[in-house]
Design an enzyme around this catalytic site. Structure first.
Site, PDB file in Angstrom:
ATOM      1  N   GLY A  19       0.677  -1.042  -0.072  1.00 55.52           N
ATOM      2  CA  GLY A  19      -0.185  -0.174  -0.082  1.00 55.52           C
ATOM      3  C   GLY A  19       0.986   1.266  -0.058  1.00 55.52           C
ATOM      4  O   GLY A  19       1.972   1.303   0.211  1.00 55.52           O
ATOM      5  N   GLY A  21       0.757   5.813   0.633  1.00 53.69           N
ATOM      6  CA  GLY A  21      -0.014   7.216   1.026  1.00 53.69           C
ATOM      7  C   GLY A  21       0.955   8.251   0.208  1.00 53.69           C
ATOM      8  O   GLY A  21       1.796   8.039  -0.609  1.00 53.69           O
ATOM      9  N   PHE A  23       3.076  10.237   1.625  1.00 48.31           N
ATOM     10  CA  PHE A  23       4.591  10.280   2.131  1.00 48.31           C
ATOM     11  C   PHE A  23       5.264   8.902   2.481  1.00 48.31           C
ATOM     12  O   PHE A  23       6.373   9.024   2.983  1.00 48.31           O
ATOM     13  CB  PHE A  23       4.496  10.904   3.483  1.00 48.31           C
ATOM     14  CG  PHE A  23       3.924  12.315   3.493  1.00 48.31           C
ATOM     15  CD1 PHE A  23       4.381  13.404   2.890  1.00 48.31           C
ATOM     16  CD2 PHE A  23       2.629  12.646   4.172  1.00 48.31           C
ATOM     17  CE1 PHE A  23       3.712  14.638   2.797  1.00 48.31           C
ATOM     18  CE2 PHE A  23       1.951  13.809   4.133  1.00 48.31           C
ATOM     19  CZ  PHE A  23       2.367  14.917   3.406  1.00 48.31           C
ATOM     20  N   ALA A  24       4.611   7.887   2.314  1.00 46.41           N
ATOM     21  CA  ALA A  24       5.134   6.614   2.371  1.00 46.41           C
ATOM     22  C   ALA A  24       4.689   5.537   1.670  1.00 46.41           C
ATOM     23  O   ALA A  24       3.274   5.431   1.117  1.00 46.41           O
ATOM     24  CB  ALA A  24       5.013   6.333   4.080  1.00 46.41           C
ATOM     25  N   ASP A 134      -8.205   7.878  15.105  1.00 47.29           N
ATOM     26  CA  ASP A 134      -8.167   7.623  13.949  1.00 47.29           C
ATOM     27  C   ASP A 134      -8.800   6.077  13.766  1.00 47.29           C
ATOM     28  O   ASP A 134      -8.235   5.587  12.571  1.00 47.29           O
ATOM     29  CB  ASP A 134      -7.136   8.156  12.749  1.00 47.29           C
ATOM     30  CG  ASP A 134      -7.662   8.081  11.340  1.00 47.29           C
ATOM     31  OD1 ASP A 134      -8.877   8.177  11.074  1.00 47.29           O
ATOM     32  OD2 ASP A 134      -6.911   7.875  10.309  1.00 47.29           O
TER      33      ASP A 134
END
Length: 460
Positions: A19, A21, A23-24, A134
């Site tokens: 996966g 995102g 920034f990573a 979250d």
């Protein structure tokens, strides 16, 4: 990481992309030395510096090191180069809980199992002064045995993040799962906000859809603010009652985790093993130090038994744990000049029972409240409010070897300068009788070579 090779630092063989995102990226990987499967989160250092989320990354590292629990993704180690930071984490083979729910609602017993594990994990985080903020099915993974693993602590907060009003104020989270008080931006209790998110997750597991949903975001916020939702006809009456108590828009009257555990639906079908685990992870208060002093003789045998019980359940540190607790694990130097430290560690050659007695004696001398949380974890709290609320410090005892214990002292609330003064003037001198060596300082030198050899730590 060399683009020409799929081997990271001669330690991990990188595989497929799991996966990504902003920034990573997260890769599947395998340890070259042990063959163990892991997940490696690769963070672009230049990007996080540019957008100013350095503190968020450092906090995530700190939090994941604190929350070691069967139902939380384990952080094995952190590595870094000039351009990248690597989180080496437990690999959850089952993927996201979201993917399972996306196929349809779960059977009641399966949903109860996941909710039970979620509550255990979240309660453990709260006992460490950590608020996830979250929680949602996308941030909950499943291992190969279909056990739940809470992940992604990037938006989490620590108790020390509270303002003088004792509340958190950063608005964050996923709209459909966020508590109404977070939306209102008037400050919120991290524990209560996480409990609300757990309630939304429970609804999703049982219904297969969200309790609050609307194409218009403001309309959805209105529904959340009034807890405007309906339970499907197939929901049992006891779970309806529980959901209405969790999804209470008033945080002050919202049900606590302790009450959730006592609800009839939650307890239904729990095995004896689960009940024992709940009991072990629950918070147990020690007697008030003044009251304990007045009845010391009467309670001596009980206190001794309590200390033996705690000693027998202390956490053992493996090689990765010891590395993570070392100064080299602190990535602050990669970003900025050193700042005042909020934690300290020392090694003791005393038995755990002696260390515990010393901690209780220290609390009494310094007029601090002390309570026992989980095995080996003790919380000190000030009785007078300081510049940033009441000062609180966690002390946790770990087993290195049968002859050596490591004790970690960490500020979890209050003002850092007030903590440093209390540590320098009270805690450090008050513990000198049981300290063999403080982290980062040379161990005591002995003139007798035979004694010096006895005092050396055993090799890895």
């Amino acid at each position: 990481m060399d683009n020409r090779s799929n081997v990271l630092m001669q330690r991990y063989e990188l595989g497929r992309l799991l996966g990504q995102g902003t920034f990573a990226k997260v890769y599947y990987a395998r340890s070259i030395q042990t063959g163990q499967s892991v997940a490696i989160k690769v963070i672009d250092k230049e990007k996080i510096v540019k957008v100013g989320i350095i503190q968020q990354i450092k906090r995530e590292i700190s939090v994941m090191r604190m929350v070691r629990h069967p139902y939380i993704i384990h952080l094995y180690e952190v590595m870094a180069t000039k351009t990248k930071i690597y989180f080496v984490m437990e690999y959850a083979k089952g993927g996201e809980l979201f993917n399972k729910v996306a196929k349809g609602r779960l059977k009641e017993d399966v949903a109860r199992k996941y909710f039970h594990q979620l509550i255990n994990a979240v309660d453990f985080c709260h006992s460490r002064g950590v608020y996830h903020r979250d929680l949602k099915p996308e941030n909950i993974l499943l291992d190969e045995n279909e056990n739940l693993k809470v992940s992604d602590f990037g938006l989490s907060a620590l108790a020390e993040s509270k303002r003088q009003d004792g509340l958190l104020h950063t608005t964050c989270g996923t709209p459909a799962y966020v508590a109404p008080e977070v939306i209102n931006r008037k400050g919120y209790d991290g524990i209560k906000a996480d409990i609300w998110s757990c309630g939304v997750i429970l609804f999703v597991l049982l219904a297969g859809y969200l309790p609050f949903h609307d194409s218009n975001l403001m309309e959805m916020y209105r529904k959340i603010g009034k807890a405007d939702f309906r339970c499907p006809s197939w929901f049992p009456q006891d779970v309806r009652k529980l959901l209405f108590r969790i999804l209470d828009p008033n945080p002050s009257s919202r049900i606590s985790i302790a009450r959730i555990r006592e609800s009839s639906w939650f307890k239904k079908g729990l095995s004896l093993k689960s009940k024992v685990q709940d009991a072990e992870s629950s918070t147990i208060s020690l007697p008030d130090t003044d009251a304990a002093a007045s009845s010391q003789h009467e309670n001596a045998s009980t206190s001794s038994q309590d200390k033996q019980d705690v000693s027998s359940r202390l956490s053992n540190l493996n090689a990765f744990d010891i590395i993570s607790l070392s100064a080299g694990f602190d990535l602050s130097r990669l970003f900025e000049d050193p700042c005042p430290r909020k934690e300290a560690r020392f090694i003791s050659r005393k038995p755990a029972s002696i260390i515990i007695s010393k901690l209780q004696e220290l609390a009494k001398c310094m007029k601090l409240k002390i309570s026992k949380r989980d095995a080996g974890l003790f919380k000190f709290e000030g009785t007078k409010e300081g510049r940033k609320g009441f000062l609180s410090v966690d002390a946790e005892i770990f087993v290195l070897t049968p002859a050596f214990h490591l004790v970690e002292m960490k500020k979890t609330g209050g003002d850092t300068l007030e903590y440093q003064k209390m540590f320098d003037d009270g805690i450090r001198p008050g513990l000198q009788d049981i300290v063999w060596a403080w982290q980062g300082e040379p161990q005591p030198q002995q003139h007798n070579p035979q004694v010096e050899q006895q005092d050396e730590l055993p090799p890895d």
